[in-house]
Every structure is written in C-alpha cells, then in structure tokens.
Design an enzyme around this catalytic site. Sequence first.
Site, PDB file in Angstrom:
ATOM      1  N   ARG A   7       1.306  23.855   9.360  1.00  0.00           N
ATOM      2  CA  ARG A   7       0.332  23.661   8.264  1.00  0.00           C
ATOM      3  C   ARG A   7      -1.070  23.302   8.773  1.00  0.00           C
ATOM      4  O   ARG A   7      -1.801  22.503   8.161  1.00  0.00           O
ATOM      5  CB  ARG A   7       0.798  22.574   7.270  1.00  0.00           C
ATOM      6  CG  ARG A   7       2.081  22.878   6.577  1.00  0.00           C
ATOM      7  CD  ARG A   7       2.021  24.129   5.685  1.00  0.00           C
ATOM      8  NE  ARG A   7       3.313  24.357   5.115  1.00  0.00           N
ATOM      9  CZ  ARG A   7       4.234  25.162   5.668  1.00  0.00           C
ATOM     10  NH1 ARG A   7       3.976  25.859   6.780  1.00  0.00           N
ATOM     11  NH2 ARG A   7       5.419  25.317   5.109  1.00  0.00           N
ATOM     12  N   SER A  25       4.046  21.384  -2.199  1.00  0.00           N
ATOM     13  CA  SER A  25       4.355  20.101  -1.539  1.00  0.00           C
ATOM     14  C   SER A  25       3.065  19.316  -1.377  1.00  0.00           C
ATOM     15  O   SER A  25       2.053  19.874  -0.944  1.00  0.00           O
ATOM     16  CB  SER A  25       4.950  20.343  -0.151  1.00  0.00           C
ATOM     17  OG  SER A  25       6.144  21.064  -0.286  1.00  0.00           O
ATOM     18  N   GLU A  37      -0.907  17.533   2.616  1.00  0.00           N
ATOM     19  CA  GLU A  37      -0.982  18.977   2.879  1.00  0.00           C
ATOM     20  C   GLU A  37      -2.074  19.574   1.981  1.00  0.00           C
ATOM     21  O   GLU A  37      -2.768  20.504   2.374  1.00  0.00           O
ATOM     22  CB  GLU A  37       0.376  19.617   2.573  1.00  0.00           C
ATOM     23  CG  GLU A  37       0.433  21.093   2.912  1.00  0.00           C
ATOM     24  CD  GLU A  37       1.838  21.681   2.757  1.00  0.00           C
ATOM     25  OE1 GLU A  37       2.839  20.997   3.065  1.00  0.00           O
ATOM     26  OE2 GLU A  37       1.929  22.834   2.315  1.00  0.00           O
TER      27      GLU A  37
HETATM   28  C1  FAD Z   1       4.131  26.089  -6.868  1.00  0.00           C
HETATM   29  C2  FAD Z   1       3.551  26.077  -5.472  1.00  0.00           C
HETATM   30  C3  FAD Z   1       4.369  26.295  -4.386  1.00  0.00           C
HETATM   31  C4  FAD Z   1       3.863  26.295  -3.083  1.00  0.00           C
HETATM   32  N1  FAD Z   1       4.700  26.536  -2.039  1.00  0.00           N
HETATM   33  C5  FAD Z   1       4.210  26.603  -0.786  1.00  0.00           C
HETATM   34  C6  FAD Z   1       5.066  26.905   0.317  1.00  0.00           C
HETATM   35  O1  FAD Z   1       6.255  27.140   0.159  1.00  0.00           O
HETATM   36  N2  FAD Z   1       4.531  26.952   1.551  1.00  0.00           N
HETATM   37  C7  FAD Z   1       3.196  26.708   1.764  1.00  0.00           C
HETATM   38  O2  FAD Z   1       2.756  26.781   2.915  1.00  0.00           O
HETATM   39  N3  FAD Z   1       2.357  26.409   0.731  1.00  0.00           N
HETATM   40  C8  FAD Z   1       2.829  26.352  -0.528  1.00  0.00           C
HETATM   41  N4  FAD Z   1       2.001  26.058  -1.567  1.00  0.00           N
HETATM   42  C9  FAD Z   1       0.598  25.724  -1.314  1.00  0.00           C
HETATM   43  C10 FAD Z   1      -0.375  26.925  -1.463  1.00  0.00           C
HETATM   44  O3  FAD Z   1       0.184  27.930  -2.245  1.00  0.00           O
HETATM   45  C11 FAD Z   1      -0.744  27.500  -0.099  1.00  0.00           C
HETATM   46  O4  FAD Z   1      -1.378  26.515   0.667  1.00  0.00           O
HETATM   47  C12 FAD Z   1      -1.659  28.725  -0.230  1.00  0.00           C
HETATM   48  O5  FAD Z   1      -1.652  29.404   0.992  1.00  0.00           O
HETATM   49  C13 FAD Z   1      -3.095  28.399  -0.624  1.00  0.00           C
HETATM   50  O6  FAD Z   1      -3.794  29.620  -0.895  1.00  0.00           O
HETATM   51  P1  FAD Z   1      -5.030  29.652  -1.906  1.00  0.00           P
HETATM   52  O7  FAD Z   1      -5.623  30.998  -1.857  1.00  0.00           O
HETATM   53  O8  FAD Z   1      -4.623  29.164  -3.244  1.00  0.00           O
HETATM   54  O9  FAD Z   1      -6.005  28.613  -1.205  1.00  0.00           O
HETATM   55  P2  FAD Z   1      -6.867  27.488  -1.942  1.00  0.00           P
HETATM   56  O10 FAD Z   1      -5.948  26.478  -2.549  1.00  0.00           O
HETATM   57  O11 FAD Z   1      -7.873  28.111  -2.811  1.00  0.00           O
HETATM   58  O12 FAD Z   1      -7.592  26.823  -0.695  1.00  0.00           O
HETATM   59  C14 FAD Z   1      -6.878  26.024   0.228  1.00  0.00           C
HETATM   60  C15 FAD Z   1      -7.842  25.666   1.388  1.00  0.00           C
HETATM   61  O13 FAD Z   1      -8.163  26.869   2.088  1.00  0.00           O
HETATM   62  C16 FAD Z   1      -9.575  27.041   2.142  1.00  0.00           C
HETATM   63  N5  FAD Z   1      -9.805  28.488   2.042  1.00  0.00           N
HETATM   64  C17 FAD Z   1      -9.255  29.346   1.157  1.00  0.00           C
HETATM   65  N6  FAD Z   1      -9.687  30.600   1.390  1.00  0.00           N
HETATM   66  C18 FAD Z   1     -10.533  30.530   2.438  1.00  0.00           C
HETATM   67  C19 FAD Z   1     -11.311  31.500   3.156  1.00  0.00           C
HETATM   68  N7  FAD Z   1     -11.301  32.786   2.827  1.00  0.00           N
HETATM   69  N8  FAD Z   1     -12.058  31.069   4.193  1.00  0.00           N
HETATM   70  C20 FAD Z   1     -12.078  29.757   4.546  1.00  0.00           C
HETATM   71  N9  FAD Z   1     -11.371  28.791   3.912  1.00  0.00           N
HETATM   72  C21 FAD Z   1     -10.608  29.186   2.868  1.00  0.00           C
HETATM   73  C22 FAD Z   1     -10.127  26.275   0.948  1.00  0.00           C
HETATM   74  O14 FAD Z   1     -11.463  25.865   1.147  1.00  0.00           O
HETATM   75  C23 FAD Z   1      -9.163  25.086   0.902  1.00  0.00           C
HETATM   76  O15 FAD Z   1      -9.562  24.084   1.797  1.00  0.00           O
HETATM   77  C24 FAD Z   1       2.483  26.060  -2.883  1.00  0.00           C
HETATM   78  C25 FAD Z   1       1.640  25.833  -3.985  1.00  0.00           C
HETATM   79  C26 FAD Z   1       2.173  25.848  -5.273  1.00  0.00           C
HETATM   80  C27 FAD Z   1       1.248  25.638  -6.431  1.00  0.00           C
END
Ligand code: FAD
Length: 329
Positions: free
Chosen positions: A179, A230, A325
């Site tokens: 992570r 998480s 996380e």
């Molecule tokens: C129901 C649920 C289940 C989940 N299960 C998992 C799981 O099983 N495993 C897991 O690892 N995660 C899980 N997550 C967490 C989440 O889905 C992941 O971390 C996901 O990869 C985040 O992607 P996002 O596009 O929504 O990023 P965001 O939430 O929009 O951003 C997360 C971070 O990344 C940065 N960021 C995003 N895009 C960029 C970019 N292009 N350039 C630079 N920085 C950037 C943002 O500034 C922020 O700091 C879960 C979340 C939910 C709601």
Amino acid sequence: MYMKTRTDTIENALHTLFKKRLRIEYPLREITSIHIGGPAHYIVMAQHEHELLEAVRLARAYRMPYVVIGEASNIIAEDIGFNGLVIQNRIADCTIDKSTHSITVGAGYNLLALIKRINAIGLAGMERMAGIPGTIGGAIYGCAGAYGQEIKDCLHHVQIYDGRTVRWLTRDACMFRYRSSIFKKKKNWIILAATFTYTHAHPAALKKISRDTIRLREKKYPRGMRCPGSFFKNLVIKMISPASLRDEFMKKIPPEKITFGKLASGYLLEEAGAMGLAEHDIAVAAYHGNLIYNKGNGTAHDLARLVKRLKHRVQKKFGIELSEEVQYI
Ligand SMILES: Cc1cc2nc3c(=O)[nH]c(=O)nc-3n(C[C@H](O)[C@H](O)[C@H](O)COP(=O)(O)OP(=O)(O)OC[C@H]3O[C@@H](n4cnc5c(N)ncnc54)[C@H](O)[C@@H]3O)c2cc1C
C-alpha cells in the site's frame, strides 16, 4: 479565500478550458465514497492530458493549492472543504497490443472497466482485483491490491508529470511496497498513464474469477455502503521498529494471526473492542474492526474523533500505532 480579481481570472481560464466540467464550491461529500467533505473551491474533470497539465499550470500560476484525484474512493476531505482546485483525472485512452499482450491506459481509466475489458480478451493478471473501486492512477498511487494480486504485478512503466516534464518511470523506480509507492512521497508527481503486460488465460475462466471475487467482496462491502474500504493499513511485521518493540508486540499476537508476514489491523481493532463504536453517524462496522462507514450525516470531525479513539485503544492494548491507508486532502 482568494481575492476576487485573481479567482475571476483563473475562473475564466478554467471555464474556457472545462466549460460544464468546471464546478464551483462543489461539496466533496458528493464525490468521496465515505460521503464526507465540504466544498472544493473549484473542481474540474480532466479528460485529456493537455487539460490536466493546463489546470496544474493555472493553479501554480495563481498560487492556488491543487490536488489530482481519481474517483475519491480512498479520500477523506475536511468539513471546511478544499480551498483550491481539485482535478479529477478522467484520462481514459486505452491502446491494446494483442501481439505482446500489453496495454497502455490513461490513469483515469476505471479499474473494474479495464479488468472486464482484458478478461474478455483473455489477458490475465488483474482478475482478482475486480471490485476495488477507483481509477488506475489511484491504484498505482496506493499500490492497491486484493486476493493475492496487486496493481504492480503486471505493471511495466508509468507515465508521470513531475512538475517540469512528462516522462516514463520503470516499475522499480515506482518503489512499490505494501500500500505504498514513490507517489506517496513525491506529492507533486501526477500519474498520467501506465503500461501493463499480461499472461494469457481463457476469458471464461477470468470472467468467473472476477464474478466470484465481486460476490465475495459484496459480503464485506454491501452496495451503497459509504466507506473508503479498509481504513487502516495492515501491519507488516518486519517493518515494526525498533526490534525491541516488535518483540514485545509479537508476544501478544497468536502466531496463526500472521499471514505472509502481515497482521490484519482489523484483528487488533477487534481485540481492542472497536466493533460497533461510533461518533454520531460515523461507525465501525459490527462485523469488521477495520471498516469505518458513514451512516448518513457523518462529518470529518466525527471521523477524526473516532479514529483518535481507535488508535488510542490499540496503542493501549498492544503498544503499537495504527496508520491510515486512506488519504487525507
Ligand atoms: C468499498 C471499497 C473497497 C475497497 N477495497 C480495496 C481493496 O480491496 N484493496 C485496495 O487496495 N483498496 C481498496 N479500496 C480503496 C480504494 O478503492 C483504492 O485505494 C483505489 O485504488 C483508489 O483509487 P481512486 O481513483 O478512487 O483514488 P482516489 O481515492 O481518488 O485517490 C487516492 C490517492 O491517490 C492520489 N491520486 C489519484 N490519482 C492520481 C494521479 N493520477 N496522480 C497522482 N496521484 C493520484 C490522490 O491524490 C489520493 O491521495 C476500497 C475502497 C472502497 C470504497
């Protein structure tokens, strides 16, 4: 607050570029998966690289704080909102090279959509990540993973903007850990695109794995649950330092709770009596210690109070500090 003359000018420029994809004073709770967060001064949705880079250039020129996000599935925003520019990355170009089993994809591409697309043509390596919300960029940022697969596994190169130039990084240069990645340290680097190379498998088998995985995940995260996944990171035992702290800690942990060198923070939270604790509408799920959700009208303030209580309980019982996380903006 920004002086009107300055905001007027940046607002005009953002409006020219994004038109209806610019929103002003838009509540972040409308886009964060935990439904928390006050207004962002500006939000834009960038669908092309040049738009994203221009938005960054404008924010810098007007000395306005900015942040690039994906689908906000791992973000906690403040109740006062974000007094700056939020850039939603929706760059979703995708090129498939069937002869080399590789794909180049924009960082704004939805992860599940990509998995469905590659499953259908028999490209294997991401099928068990089906159901993780968010974009490719967000997944790379946090080295997302589930059920034994991580985004880094099939990754070859990542295209970034480092504040000066657009360039490609090798997977090694991304310094992926559990992570974690270099992007959590280099906060001004923006992930633009990535290339992945896959192995080959039968499409029907890949589709079945993804379907089963999603079904399994829905037991933990029922549809519509307002949460960021998480909340705390699991503990990588060898990373606990100093060694004396690790030794003391391990005396309190049944060995069978350690899998692949990691201990679920949910276990620590559950042992510390976290399940069902709440601050107003922000609660720990009754069936999982590491699942914090918003019943409806929860705020970042409630969340901060609950997180403080949870950390305190775990610290008191196990002498260890949990770390988040989720990402705060
Ligand atoms: C129901 C649920 C289940 C989940 N299960 C998992 C799981 O099983 N495993 C897991 O690892 N995660 C899980 N997550 C967490 C989440 O889905 C992941 O971390 C996901 O990869 C985040 O992607 P996002 O596009 O929504 O990023 P965001 O939430 O929009 O951003 C997360 C971070 O990344 C940065 N960021 C995003 N895009 C960029 C970019 N292009 N350039 C630079 N920085 C950037 C943002 O500034 C922020 O700091 C879960 C979340 C939910 C709601």
